[in-house]
Design a protein around this motif. Structure first.
Motif, PDB file in Angstrom:
ATOM      1  N   GLY A 153       1.686 -16.649  -2.577  1.00  0.00           N
ATOM      2  CA  GLY A 153       2.306 -15.430  -3.097  1.00  0.00           C
ATOM      3  C   GLY A 153       2.936 -14.639  -1.968  1.00  0.00           C
ATOM      4  O   GLY A 153       3.072 -15.126  -0.838  1.00  0.00           O
ATOM      5  N   PHE A 154       3.310 -13.404  -2.299  1.00  0.00           N
ATOM      6  CA  PHE A 154       4.062 -12.551  -1.377  1.00  0.00           C
ATOM      7  C   PHE A 154       3.393 -11.180  -1.284  1.00  0.00           C
ATOM      8  O   PHE A 154       3.093 -10.564  -2.308  1.00  0.00           O
ATOM      9  CB  PHE A 154       5.492 -12.339  -1.888  1.00  0.00           C
ATOM     10  N   GLY A 155       3.194 -10.710  -0.063  1.00  0.00           N
ATOM     11  CA  GLY A 155       2.696  -9.350   0.139  1.00  0.00           C
ATOM     12  C   GLY A 155       3.777  -8.505   0.785  1.00  0.00           C
ATOM     13  O   GLY A 155       4.524  -8.994   1.639  1.00  0.00           O
ATOM     14  N   PHE A 156       3.841  -7.239   0.377  1.00  0.00           N
ATOM     15  CA  PHE A 156       4.895  -6.337   0.868  1.00  0.00           C
ATOM     16  C   PHE A 156       4.282  -5.106   1.522  1.00  0.00           C
ATOM     17  O   PHE A 156       3.221  -4.633   1.109  1.00  0.00           O
ATOM     18  CB  PHE A 156       5.797  -5.886  -0.291  1.00  0.00           C
ATOM     19  N   GLY A 157       4.998  -4.584   2.527  1.00  0.00           N
ATOM     20  CA  GLY A 157       4.522  -3.388   3.224  1.00  0.00           C
ATOM     21  C   GLY A 157       5.639  -2.402   3.487  1.00  0.00           C
ATOM     22  O   GLY A 157       6.291  -2.465   4.521  1.00  0.00           O
ATOM     23  N   PRO A 158       5.874  -1.483   2.557  1.00  0.00           N
ATOM     24  CA  PRO A 158       6.874  -0.437   2.806  1.00  0.00           C
ATOM     25  C   PRO A 158       6.255   0.742   3.555  1.00  0.00           C
ATOM     26  O   PRO A 158       5.062   0.996   3.427  1.00  0.00           O
ATOM     27  CB  PRO A 158       7.282  -0.011   1.389  1.00  0.00           C
ATOM     28  N   PRO A 159       7.052   1.439   4.358  1.00  0.00           N
ATOM     29  CA  PRO A 159       6.502   2.550   5.140  1.00  0.00           C
ATOM     30  C   PRO A 159       6.523   3.865   4.372  1.00  0.00           C
ATOM     31  O   PRO A 159       7.002   4.870   4.865  1.00  0.00           O
ATOM     32  CB  PRO A 159       7.443   2.601   6.343  1.00  0.00           C
ATOM     33  N   ASN A 160       6.035   3.833   3.143  1.00  0.00           N
ATOM     34  CA  ASN A 160       6.051   5.050   2.326  1.00  0.00           C
ATOM     35  C   ASN A 160       4.922   4.947   1.298  1.00  0.00           C
ATOM     36  O   ASN A 160       4.149   4.007   1.320  1.00  0.00           O
ATOM     37  CB  ASN A 160       7.412   5.215   1.624  1.00  0.00           C
ATOM     38  N   PHE A 161       4.868   5.918   0.400  1.00  0.00           N
ATOM     39  CA  PHE A 161       3.835   5.885  -0.635  1.00  0.00           C
ATOM     40  C   PHE A 161       4.260   4.980  -1.785  1.00  0.00           C
ATOM     41  O   PHE A 161       5.440   4.878  -2.108  1.00  0.00           O
ATOM     42  CB  PHE A 161       3.592   7.283  -1.200  1.00  0.00           C
ATOM     43  N   VAL A 162       3.281   4.329  -2.397  1.00  0.00           N
ATOM     44  CA  VAL A 162       3.514   3.468  -3.557  1.00  0.00           C
ATOM     45  C   VAL A 162       2.610   3.973  -4.672  1.00  0.00           C
ATOM     46  O   VAL A 162       1.406   4.101  -4.494  1.00  0.00           O
ATOM     47  CB  VAL A 162       3.153   2.002  -3.235  1.00  0.00           C
ATOM     48  N   GLU A 163       3.216   4.277  -5.826  1.00  0.00           N
ATOM     49  CA  GLU A 163       2.442   4.925  -6.889  1.00  0.00           C
ATOM     50  C   GLU A 163       2.425   4.081  -8.156  1.00  0.00           C
ATOM     51  O   GLU A 163       3.475   3.606  -8.616  1.00  0.00           O
ATOM     52  CB  GLU A 163       3.098   6.286  -7.186  1.00  0.00           C
ATOM     53  N   GLY A 164       1.244   3.865  -8.691  1.00  0.00           N
ATOM     54  CA  GLY A 164       1.086   3.279 -10.020  1.00  0.00           C
ATOM     55  C   GLY A 164       1.293   1.779 -10.077  1.00  0.00           C
ATOM     56  O   GLY A 164       1.660   1.138  -9.092  1.00  0.00           O
ATOM     57  N   PRO A 165       1.042   1.190 -11.273  1.00  0.00           N
ATOM     58  CA  PRO A 165       1.097  -0.263 -11.418  1.00  0.00           C
ATOM     59  C   PRO A 165       2.503  -0.861 -11.247  1.00  0.00           C
ATOM     60  O   PRO A 165       2.624  -2.052 -10.953  1.00  0.00           O
ATOM     61  CB  PRO A 165       0.575  -0.497 -12.845  1.00  0.00           C
ATOM     62  N   ASP A 166       3.545  -0.045 -11.441  1.00  0.00           N
ATOM     63  CA  ASP A 166       4.912  -0.562 -11.248  1.00  0.00           C
ATOM     64  C   ASP A 166       5.421  -0.318  -9.823  1.00  0.00           C
ATOM     65  O   ASP A 166       6.584  -0.566  -9.513  1.00  0.00           O
ATOM     66  CB  ASP A 166       5.879   0.077 -12.248  1.00  0.00           C
TER      67      ASP A 166
END
Ligand SMILES: [Zn+2]
Length: 324
Positions: free
Chosen positions: A67-80
């Protein structure tokens, strides 16, 4: 052996690679971030294209990523995975990132903040694996932390973060911060703060080395300060002393709160190594409570460097949920 692809979504570069379950990088790649777009679709298409290229390269070697993992430099909110406070890829602000990624790459995808991912990698695959309580601080354009407490439990509050480490107050009489506060850690110890100090020192002709460097390239950064200090420039060394002092003030308070066994310093500014770590150690020894300090075995530069972000992103797929 199990494999996953990790992607670190920086404002300058996208970094990614194939990582195995022991945290080893099989191969890695990077490319310029798609910062030029004003709508989310082309940005998402660029992310998907990069992820698919990495998968194709893995398959070409006969390896199938899970699979694929992602790392953005910000906040991530909720299931979407709605993207919040996206400063470096503003086209993604308020965009639900998961649906298009899942449609293109499958359901085995995961996401966490970039510094949380880097901390995860350092905890499981770097120096942190020797200890139970680990404090990872990343110092670059901003400052953030990833904190492991008893039994590898991660500290998470609002939006999955351990709080805004860059904006704890270390100098109440200091400069205004971009956040609106005064004297935040980022105003005295981040990459931009080091640059500001270096420019002041160079323009005031207090540092021959930095003044010469400024005349040569028109700007300065943390690396210039390191090189000047290593070459014996006293004013450049004092810039690191000052940044290390304020980091030491912040880390002493964190020592009293979380009592880590090791503090790992990562991010671009950590490349100053002992120039920065020495003043941090001296400050903590001068300010800290001996009771807490005796639990702190090491203060070190984080070992995985710029790869930590994508290794940790892949670890979101490779490690069981309980270990993330
Ligand atoms: Zn601030």
């Amino acid at each position: 052996m199990r494999y996953a692809i990790g992607l670190d979504l920086g404002g300058t570069n996208l970094k990614g690679g194939l990582v195995d379950q022991a945290g080893r990088v099989v191969f890695k790649a990077s490319r310029a971030s798609p910062v030029e777009h004003h709508s989310p679709e082309p940005v998402v298409a660029a992310l998907i294209g990069f992820a698919q290229e990495l998968r194709d390269q893995a398959r070409g070697m006969g390896l199938e990523p899970e699979g694929f993992g992602f790392g953005p430099p910000n906040f991530v909110e909720g299931p979407d995975w709605i993207q919040r406070q996206v400063n470096n890829l503003p086209a993604l602000n308020d965009f639900p990132l998961r649906p298009p990624l899942a449609a293109a790459l499958g359901e085995n995808i995961a996401i966490d903040n970039d510094v949380m991912n880097a901390g995860l990698a350092e905890y499981h695959f770097g120096e942190g694996h020797k200890y139970d309580r680990v404090f990872f601080i990343a110092i670059g354009t901003g400052i953030a932390a990833s904190i492991f407490v008893e039994g590898g439990q991660r500290v998470r509050y609002i939006l999955g973060w351990p709080g805004d480490t860059g904006h704890i107050i270390v100098d109440p009489h200091g400069r205004r911060c971009t956040c609106g506060g005064r004297g935040c850690l980022e105003t005295v110890a981040s990459g931009p703060a080091i640059r500001e100090f270096a420019l002041d020192v160079a323009r005031a002709q207090k540092s021959p080395a930095l003044a010469a460097r400024l005349a040569e390239k028109g700007d300065l950064d943390a690396r210039d300060v390191t090189e000047a200090a290593l070459a014996g420039d006293e004013a450049a060394r004092l810039i690191w002393d000052e940044a290390g002092w304020y980091l030491g003030v912040a880390l002493t308070s964190y020592q009293h709160i979380y009592d880590p066994h090791i503090i790992l310093v990562g991010g671009g500014v950590a490349e100053a190594s002992e120039l920065l770590l020495g003043p941090i150690r001296r400050t903590m020894a001068a300010l800290g409570s001996p009771y807490y300090l005796k639990h702190l075995r090491e203060i070190k530069k984080a070992s995985l460097g710029a790869d930590a972000g994508f290794i940790g992103a892949a670890a979101l797929i490779l490690l069981p949920q309980a270990l993330r």
